[in-house]
Design a protein around this motif. Structure first.
Motif, mmCIF file in Angstrom:
data_model
loop_
_atom_site.group_PDB
_atom_site.id
_atom_site.type_symbol
_atom_site.label_atom_id
_atom_site.label_comp_id
_atom_site.label_asym_id
_atom_site.label_seq_id
_atom_site.Cartn_x
_atom_site.Cartn_y
_atom_site.Cartn_z
ATOM 1 N N ALA A 97 -48.529 -68.902 35.820
ATOM 2 C CA ALA A 97 -47.914 -69.005 34.492
ATOM 3 C C ALA A 97 -46.977 -67.835 34.209
ATOM 4 N N TYR A 98 -47.306 -66.653 34.755
ATOM 5 C CA TYR A 98 -46.518 -65.441 34.495
ATOM 6 C C TYR A 98 -46.192 -64.745 35.823
ATOM 7 N N PRO A 99 -45.243 -65.279 36.572
ATOM 8 C CA PRO A 99 -44.935 -64.705 37.898
ATOM 9 C C PRO A 99 -44.339 -63.305 37.840
ATOM 10 N N ASN A 100 -43.907 -62.873 36.657
ATOM 11 C CA ASN A 100 -43.341 -61.523 36.541
ATOM 12 C C ASN A 100 -44.366 -60.495 36.071
ATOM 13 N N ALA A 101 -45.644 -60.881 36.016
ATOM 14 C CA ALA A 101 -46.685 -59.964 35.536
ATOM 15 C C ALA A 101 -46.725 -58.696 36.392
ATOM 16 N N LYS A 102 -46.952 -57.579 35.719
ATOM 17 C CA LYS A 102 -46.950 -56.284 36.404
ATOM 18 C C LYS A 102 -48.034 -55.395 35.804
ATOM 19 N N ASN A 172 -40.300 -48.801 28.781
ATOM 20 C CA ASN A 172 -40.529 -49.115 30.184
ATOM 21 C C ASN A 172 -39.195 -49.186 30.912
ATOM 22 N N LYS A 173 -39.152 -48.699 32.119
ATOM 23 C CA LYS A 173 -37.890 -48.580 32.839
ATOM 24 C C LYS A 173 -37.311 -49.928 33.254
ATOM 25 N N ILE A 174 -38.149 -50.886 33.597
ATOM 26 C CA ILE A 174 -37.659 -52.177 34.074
ATOM 27 C C ILE A 174 -38.204 -53.280 33.176
ATOM 28 N N GLN A 175 -37.299 -53.971 32.494
ATOM 29 C CA GLN A 175 -37.664 -55.087 31.634
ATOM 30 C C GLN A 175 -37.157 -56.377 32.272
ATOM 31 N N ILE A 176 -38.057 -57.304 32.562
ATOM 32 C CA ILE A 176 -37.696 -58.574 33.190
ATOM 33 C C ILE A 176 -37.744 -59.676 32.141
ATOM 34 N N TYR A 177 -36.645 -60.424 32.004
ATOM 35 C CA TYR A 177 -36.578 -61.528 31.057
ATOM 36 C C TYR A 177 -36.544 -62.892 31.755
ATOM 37 N N ASP A 178 -36.259 -62.891 33.041
ATOM 38 C CA ASP A 178 -36.233 -64.117 33.837
ATOM 39 C C ASP A 178 -36.827 -63.772 35.194
ATOM 40 N N SER A 179 -37.959 -64.382 35.519
ATOM 41 C CA SER A 179 -38.696 -63.988 36.721
ATOM 42 C C SER A 179 -37.920 -64.224 38.010
ATOM 43 N N SER A 180 -36.896 -65.078 37.984
ATOM 44 C CA SER A 180 -36.134 -65.331 39.212
ATOM 45 C C SER A 180 -35.425 -64.078 39.712
ATOM 46 N N THR A 182 -36.638 -61.269 40.079
ATOM 47 C CA THR A 182 -37.523 -60.450 40.911
ATOM 48 C C THR A 182 -37.307 -60.719 42.400
ATOM 49 N N GLU A 183 -36.487 -61.708 42.733
ATOM 50 C CA GLU A 183 -36.073 -61.874 44.125
ATOM 51 C C GLU A 183 -35.149 -60.736 44.552
ATOM 52 N N ILE A 184 -34.543 -60.076 43.572
ATOM 53 C CA ILE A 184 -33.632 -58.955 43.838
ATOM 54 C C ILE A 184 -34.249 -57.635 43.399
ATOM 55 N N ILE A 185 -34.846 -57.625 42.212
ATOM 56 C CA ILE A 185 -35.356 -56.393 41.611
ATOM 57 C C ILE A 185 -36.844 -56.244 41.888
ATOM 58 N N ASP A 186 -37.222 -55.090 42.383
ATOM 59 C CA ASP A 186 -38.623 -54.763 42.620
ATOM 60 C C ASP A 186 -39.175 -54.119 41.350
ATOM 61 N N VAL A 187 -40.069 -54.825 40.661
ATOM 62 C CA VAL A 187 -40.569 -54.324 39.377
ATOM 63 C C VAL A 187 -41.398 -53.058 39.538
ATOM 64 N N ASN A 188 -41.822 -52.766 40.762
ATOM 65 C CA ASN A 188 -42.627 -51.565 40.998
ATOM 66 C C ASN A 188 -41.801 -50.386 41.505
ATOM 67 N N ALA A 189 -40.503 -50.595 41.669
ATOM 68 C CA ALA A 189 -39.652 -49.521 42.187
ATOM 69 C C ALA A 189 -39.500 -48.409 41.149
ATOM 70 N N GLU A 190 -39.340 -47.196 41.640
ATOM 71 C CA GLU A 190 -39.161 -46.037 40.776
ATOM 72 C C GLU A 190 -37.696 -45.604 40.788
ATOM 73 N N ILE A 191 -37.183 -45.222 39.629
ATOM 74 C CA ILE A 191 -35.821 -44.706 39.534
ATOM 75 C C ILE A 191 -35.792 -43.278 40.074
ATOM 76 N N GLU A 192 -34.883 -43.017 41.009
ATOM 77 C CA GLU A 192 -34.753 -41.690 41.616
ATOM 78 C C GLU A 192 -33.523 -40.971 41.061
ATOM 79 N N GLU A 193 -33.639 -39.667 40.875
ATOM 80 C CA GLU A 193 -32.494 -38.838 40.496
ATOM 81 C C GLU A 193 -31.874 -38.238 41.757
#
Length: 484
Positions: A97-102, A172-180, A182-193
């Motif tokens: 039901a919630y494929p973008n759950a994190k 939160n650093k990554i906000q997903i509004y359309d779970s599709s 996540t084929e490109i964006i890794d919701v667990n990735a960390e932003i690096e400086e």
């Protein structure tokens, strides 16, 4: 005397050396008595970490393997889940039901409870943020999970939760509004400086020949180079204001947009020199710039800002008047030096060596990018003049324009402008905007928001393994985010 001292020392060790020195944390009520709670084995927190990491990886087989077969889970909503098999079935339903759950762990503590009426127990208390759903249905919760660990597995779980406000969730650093997406964006990735103290970073472009990111500091008239081996360093200076053309003599006069041509040269949008120029891709404090184009029908450009090169070598670029912008008053300056009374979008043809006007109807154009089939040009309209930021879509076969994405509602909530943009090979548009980087589908749907803070531009490396982002004057950094 020496023998007596040795005897006393040995006796002291025997008496006190084996005393339990575990640190007491607090107490728990056991019927009418209080029992002590001590610091537990930190390895137990690794069990919980693996549990949630497996959820994020959608590896329910591993989730189950970390639980005892007869595990009991008391959910925050009052549901009692008996057994690992039942838990797995419910988890499958939730993730379907919630494929973008994190799940994101905020903290985790292991403790041992020294009961009087039964053996001591090891418990891990963990605070975790749970986010799921899309758009208006997006939900973020904070849960406290108490889990009993027996022989390295989860035996019993109690869950408690509270709903996180929208204001908190937006942090939160990554906000997903359309779970599709996540084929490109890794919701667990960390932003690096990658770099800091760049006054106005801009123009990021990936140089595959040196596996490096090139970017500029608009204010300080410098071009920088970053790579894994050497970090960030000054590469070409000056970059955008060499005295080639008359200008105000102050303000945003350095280089802005950058691109690499088919021969490996750097194509530079020069604010101060008011032209597109070409420079050798090599470090220099005395660079030689070759003019690509510096006028439209005899009138000098305002200050070319951003560009995109098509497969046939044509260069599309924007020409707002930021070279005539007063940072103190935050206003554009009227000047006799300006020859054009509009902010144009142009196409430079290497065959004619001239700039063709595509449109002058976008009041303040900035970043632009081509669709993968190069039939569409996306242009960011900043909204500084009319408080109506938009993305404009131009049909390059007819030069007809239409509004592709409205940004007024986002601009009312978040800091940031529609500035630079890039198009991913999937067709999704990654653009700076209110709230950081917005990811928009080819049909104009907002799919994600990546909170890099106020940003000016973005770029991908050749294989689209990373997204690179430049900040702004109040966010003087360069970042990257690992993609899938």
């Amino acid at each position: 005397m020496k023998t007596k001292i040795i005897y006393i020392a040995v006796t002291t060790i025997l008496l006190f050396g084996c005393v339990d020195t575990k640190q007491k944390l607090g107490y728990e009520a056991e019927y009418e008595n209080e029992v002590d709670i001590y610091v537990g084995d930190v390895k137990s927190t690794d069990v919980i970490r693996k549990w949630f990491d497996s959820y994020n990886a959608r590896d329910l087989e591993t989730v189950s393997s970390i639980e005892h077969d007869d595990v009991v889970l008391y959910a925050p909503n009052g549901m009692i889940i008996n057994g690992s098999d039942e838990h797995t079935k419910l988890a499958e339903q939730f993730l379907s039901a919630y494929p973008n759950a994190k799940w994101e762990i905020l903290w985790s503590i292991s403790s041992d409870i020294a009961f009087n009426t039964k053996p001591s127990e090891n418990w891990v208390t963990t605070c975790v943020t749970v986010s799921y759903g899309e758009g208006d249905e997006a939900t973020t919760l904070q849960r406290i999970i108490d889990a009993q660990i027996v022989e390295g597995k989860i035996k019993l779980v109690y869950g408690y939760e509270r709903t996180v406000s929208k204001e908190e969730a937006e942090q939160n650093k990554i906000q997903i509004y359309d779970s599709s997406i996540t084929e490109i964006i890794d919701v667990n990735a960390e932003i690096e400086e990658l770099a800091d103290s760049i006054m106005i970073p801009e123009g990021p472009v990936w140089d595959d020949s040196s596996k490096s990111l090139l970017f500029v500091d608009v204010m300080n008239n410098k071009l920088f180079k970053w790579n894994e081996e050497n970090g960030a360093s000054e590469y070409i200076s000056p970059s955008g204001n060499t005295g080639y053309a008359p200008n105000l003599g102050q303000g945003l006069l350095g280089a802005n947009g950058l691109a690499i041509d088919s021969e490996g040269n750097i194509i530079v949008c020069q604010h101060g020199d008011r032209r597109l120029a070409k420079v050798s891709n090599s470090s220099s404090n005395e660079p030689t710039f070759e003019t690509v184009v510096d006028n439209f029908e005899g009138d000098a450009f305002n200050s070319p800002n951003d560009l995109a090169i098509s497969n046939d070598g044509s260069i599309y670029f924007s020409d707002p008047a930021f070279g005539f912008f007063d940072l103190n008053s935050y206003q554009f300056v009227d000047s006799d030096l300006k020859g054009l009374d509009f902010n144009g979008i142009y196409k430079y043809s290497p065959e004619t060596e001239k700039a063709e006007l595509i449109t002058k109807d976008i009041d303040l154009p900035n970043g632009l990018a081509l669709s993968p089939d190069e039939k569409t040009l996306y242009v960011n309209k900043m909204g500084m003049l009319d408080s109506n930021p938009q993305i404009i879509k131009i049909n390059l076969e007819t030069n007809e324009s239409e509004t592709f994405f409205e940004g007024k509602e986002l601009a009312a909530k978040f800091e940031g402008n529609f500035d630079g943009m890039k198009v991913h090979s999937s067709g999704n548009i990654f653009t700076t905007g209110p709230g950081g980087i917005l990811v928009i589908s080819p049909d104009g749907k907002l799919k994600a928001k990546l909170n890099f803070g106020h940003s000016t531009n973005c770029a991908f490396d050749t294989n689209e393994e990373y997204l690179y982002v430049t900040g702004f004057i109040n966010n003087q950094k360069v970042y990257r985010l690992k993609l899938k």
